[in-house]
Design a protein around this motif. Structure first.
Motif, PDB file in Angstrom:
ATOM      1  N   ALA A  61      44.763  77.654 104.757  1.00  0.00           N
ATOM      2  CA  ALA A  61      44.367  78.882 104.080  1.00  0.00           C
ATOM      3  C   ALA A  61      45.454  79.365 103.131  1.00  0.00           C
ATOM      4  O   ALA A  61      45.166  79.967 102.091  1.00  0.00           O
ATOM      5  N   GLY A  62      46.717  79.120 103.473  1.00  0.00           N
ATOM      6  CA  GLY A  62      47.809  79.544 102.613  1.00  0.00           C
ATOM      7  C   GLY A  62      47.819  78.836 101.272  1.00  0.00           C
ATOM      8  O   GLY A  62      48.343  79.368 100.286  1.00  0.00           O
ATOM      9  N   PHE A  63      47.246  77.642 101.226  1.00  0.00           N
ATOM     10  CA  PHE A  63      47.223  76.856  99.987  1.00  0.00           C
ATOM     11  C   PHE A  63      45.827  76.792  99.369  1.00  0.00           C
ATOM     12  O   PHE A  63      45.696  76.542  98.177  1.00  0.00           O
ATOM     13  N   ALA A  64      44.806  76.983 100.172  1.00  0.00           N
ATOM     14  CA  ALA A  64      43.432  76.834  99.694  1.00  0.00           C
ATOM     15  C   ALA A  64      42.578  77.982 100.207  1.00  0.00           C
ATOM     16  O   ALA A  64      41.586  77.778 100.907  1.00  0.00           O
ATOM     17  N   ALA A  65      42.980  79.186  99.876  1.00  0.00           N
ATOM     18  CA  ALA A  65      42.278  80.371 100.356  1.00  0.00           C
ATOM     19  C   ALA A  65      40.828  80.410  99.889  1.00  0.00           C
ATOM     20  O   ALA A  65      39.977  81.036 100.517  1.00  0.00           O
ATOM     21  N   GLN A  66      40.530  79.743  98.766  1.00  0.00           N
ATOM     22  CA  GLN A  66      39.176  79.773  98.228  1.00  0.00           C
ATOM     23  C   GLN A  66      38.193  78.952  99.060  1.00  0.00           C
ATOM     24  O   GLN A  66      36.987  79.057  98.883  1.00  0.00           O
ATOM     25  N   GLU A  67      38.711  78.112  99.965  1.00  0.00           N
ATOM     26  CA  GLU A  67      37.840  77.309 100.822  1.00  0.00           C
ATOM     27  C   GLU A  67      37.417  78.110 102.051  1.00  0.00           C
ATOM     28  O   GLU A  67      37.496  77.649 103.192  1.00  0.00           O
ATOM     29  N   LYS A  68      36.954  79.321 101.801  1.00  0.00           N
ATOM     30  CA  LYS A  68      36.661  80.227 102.914  1.00  0.00           C
ATOM     31  C   LYS A  68      35.513  79.725 103.778  1.00  0.00           C
ATOM     32  O   LYS A  68      35.522  79.913 104.997  1.00  0.00           O
ATOM     33  N   SER A  69      34.516  79.111 103.186  1.00  0.00           N
ATOM     34  CA  SER A  69      33.361  78.669 103.965  1.00  0.00           C
ATOM     35  C   SER A  69      33.751  77.630 105.000  1.00  0.00           C
ATOM     36  O   SER A  69      33.293  77.673 106.148  1.00  0.00           O
ATOM     37  N   THR A 118      41.665  68.920 101.725  1.00  0.00           N
ATOM     38  CA  THR A 118      43.085  68.970 101.383  1.00  0.00           C
ATOM     39  C   THR A 118      43.458  67.931 100.332  1.00  0.00           C
ATOM     40  O   THR A 118      44.554  67.990  99.765  1.00  0.00           O
ATOM     41  N   GLU A 119      42.577  66.969 100.074  1.00  0.00           N
ATOM     42  CA  GLU A 119      42.855  65.980  99.034  1.00  0.00           C
ATOM     43  C   GLU A 119      43.018  66.646  97.670  1.00  0.00           C
ATOM     44  O   GLU A 119      43.654  66.101  96.772  1.00  0.00           O
ATOM     45  N   ASN A 120      42.432  67.820  97.509  1.00  0.00           N
ATOM     46  CA  ASN A 120      42.481  68.522  96.226  1.00  0.00           C
ATOM     47  C   ASN A 120      43.710  69.417  96.076  1.00  0.00           C
ATOM     48  O   ASN A 120      43.834  70.118  95.071  1.00  0.00           O
ATOM     49  N   TYR A 121      44.594  69.397  97.083  1.00  0.00           N
ATOM     50  CA  TYR A 121      45.751  70.304  97.062  1.00  0.00           C
ATOM     51  C   TYR A 121      47.036  69.517  97.319  1.00  0.00           C
ATOM     52  O   TYR A 121      47.482  69.398  98.472  1.00  0.00           O
ATOM     53  N   PRO A 122      47.637  68.980  96.260  1.00  0.00           N
ATOM     54  CA  PRO A 122      48.863  68.168  96.420  1.00  0.00           C
ATOM     55  C   PRO A 122      49.990  68.921  97.117  1.00  0.00           C
ATOM     56  O   PRO A 122      50.732  68.326  97.898  1.00  0.00           O
ATOM     57  N   GLU A 123      50.138  70.215  96.825  1.00  0.00           N
ATOM     58  CA  GLU A 123      51.218  70.983  97.452  1.00  0.00           C
ATOM     59  C   GLU A 123      51.026  71.056  98.957  1.00  0.00           C
ATOM     60  O   GLU A 123      51.996  71.011  99.725  1.00  0.00           O
ATOM     61  N   LEU A 124      49.787  71.165  99.389  1.00  0.00           N
ATOM     62  CA  LEU A 124      49.509  71.210 100.820  1.00  0.00           C
ATOM     63  C   LEU A 124      49.824  69.876 101.477  1.00  0.00           C
ATOM     64  O   LEU A 124      50.394  69.824 102.569  1.00  0.00           O
ATOM     65  N   ARG A 125      49.506  68.778 100.802  1.00  0.00           N
ATOM     66  CA  ARG A 125      49.733  67.451 101.361  1.00  0.00           C
ATOM     67  C   ARG A 125      51.216  67.142 101.537  1.00  0.00           C
ATOM     68  O   ARG A 125      51.575  66.248 102.297  1.00  0.00           O
ATOM     69  N   SER A 126      52.061  67.862 100.813  1.00  0.00           N
ATOM     70  CA  SER A 126      53.502  67.627 100.942  1.00  0.00           C
ATOM     71  C   SER A 126      54.193  68.690 101.789  1.00  0.00           C
ATOM     72  O   SER A 126      55.395  68.631 101.991  1.00  0.00           O
ATOM     73  N   ASN A 127      53.415  69.648 102.302  1.00  0.00           N
ATOM     74  CA  ASN A 127      53.990  70.714 103.131  1.00  0.00           C
ATOM     75  C   ASN A 127      54.374  70.162 104.504  1.00  0.00           C
ATOM     76  O   ASN A 127      53.552  69.546 105.187  1.00  0.00           O
ATOM     77  N   GLN A 128      55.619  70.389 104.903  1.00  0.00           N
ATOM     78  CA  GLN A 128      56.121  69.814 106.157  1.00  0.00           C
ATOM     79  C   GLN A 128      55.369  70.338 107.376  1.00  0.00           C
ATOM     80  O   GLN A 128      55.102  69.597 108.329  1.00  0.00           O
ATOM     81  N   ASN A 129      55.017  71.611 107.350  1.00  0.00           N
ATOM     82  CA  ASN A 129      54.289  72.191 108.474  1.00  0.00           C
ATOM     83  C   ASN A 129      52.917  71.533 108.619  1.00  0.00           C
ATOM     84  O   ASN A 129      52.486  71.183 109.723  1.00  0.00           O
ATOM     85  N   PHE A 130      52.256  71.343 107.489  1.00  0.00           N
ATOM     86  CA  PHE A 130      50.943  70.705 107.524  1.00  0.00           C
ATOM     87  C   PHE A 130      51.050  69.254 107.979  1.00  0.00           C
ATOM     88  O   PHE A 130      50.224  68.775 108.764  1.00  0.00           O
ATOM     89  N   LEU A 131      52.059  68.537 107.495  1.00  0.00           N
ATOM     90  CA  LEU A 131      52.237  67.147 107.882  1.00  0.00           C
ATOM     91  C   LEU A 131      52.471  67.017 109.388  1.00  0.00           C
ATOM     92  O   LEU A 131      51.975  66.088 110.033  1.00  0.00           O
ATOM     93  N   ALA A 132      53.220  67.967 109.950  1.00  0.00           N
ATOM     94  CA  ALA A 132      53.466  67.948 111.392  1.00  0.00           C
ATOM     95  C   ALA A 132      52.172  68.204 112.160  1.00  0.00           C
ATOM     96  O   ALA A 132      51.881  67.533 113.167  1.00  0.00           O
ATOM     97  N   LEU A 133      51.377  69.170 111.684  1.00  0.00           N
ATOM     98  CA  LEU A 133      50.103  69.471 112.337  1.00  0.00           C
ATOM     99  C   LEU A 133      49.142  68.301 112.208  1.00  0.00           C
ATOM    100  O   LEU A 133      48.397  67.980 113.142  1.00  0.00           O
TER     101      LEU A 133
END
Length: 220
Positions: A61-69, A118-133
């Motif tokens: 949500a922090g990177f893709a807030a528009q994906e609310k659905s 998440t494929e549409n959000y490069p910044e999210l794919r490189s986020n360490q927290n997301f990678l750990a999750l």
């Protein structure tokens, strides 16, 4: 003298216990406990996934807030999978077990959708927290698959004991309250982990020629 008087009875009771044990009288409750232990492992694996989802959804949500659905669907599916009480009685109740499996499969589906966007959000794919999750989720899905497989093995062993001799004899006399356990069904996608590979290429679209209808038959 009194002790010697009861020795024959004691020896007879011990002998009867040995004979009954050799005939498998304890097999049904023993296998029942094995099924319940395996069911506990399944619940623990699913609970671990449920515990990961809030942090995962918040990170996305922090990177893709528009994906609310999708985020809302994940939250609702998680609630459906965790709010009902699914205890040990679930394994002998086909209707309740079906509800449990349907709720977990629904959560698997929407979780897969969450990971795919998440494929549409490069910044999210490189986020360490997301990678750990992501790594934890992959490990959890593997645990779920193993736990379900081990549960089905235990269920097959237990159910077979109930319907074959000598187990069926004990089931019809001493263990009438024991019911067959319900295994996980091999539903389409039921044991498939959500797609978490971000390098998946998009399948090519069909060529225009392939989409054209063939020649129509001539009417007589």
């Amino acid at each position: 003298m009194n002790i010697l008087k009861f020795l024959p009875r004691l020896a007879g009771a011990l002998g009867l216990a040995v004979v009954l044990a050799g005939c498998g009288v304890n097999a049904i409750p023993t296998k029942d406990q094995a099924v319940k232990a395996a069911w506990g492992d399944v619940q623990a694996a699913y609970q671990r996934r449920a515990d990961l989802i809030p942090n995962l959804a918040n990170t996305v949500a922090g990177f893709a807030a528009q994906e609310k659905s999708v985020l809302t669907a994940v939250t609702q599916a998680r609630a459906s999978a965790t709010q009902p009480k699914f205890d040990a009685s679930t394994i002998t109740d086909p209707q309740k077990f079906a509800q449990f499996q349907a709720a977990q499969d629904k959560l698997s589906g929407v979780l897969g959708r969450l990971m795919m966007i998440t494929e549409n959000y490069p910044e999210l794919r490189s986020n360490q927290n997301f990678l750990a999750l992501q790594s934890q989720l992959e490990g959890t899905e593997n645990r779920i698959e193993i736990a379900r497989r081990d549960y089905n093995v235990a269920v097959q062993d237990y159910n077979t004991e109930l319907v074959t001799i000598p187990g069926s004899l004990w089931a019809s006399t001493f263990y009438k309250q024991y019911k067959q356990a319900v295994p996980f069904a091999a539903a389409a996608g039921a044991q498939t982990a959500p797609v978490v590979n971000f390098n998946t290429s998009t399948a090519p679209a069909p060529s225009p020629a392939a989409a054209q209808p063939g020649p129509q038959p001539t009417k007589p």
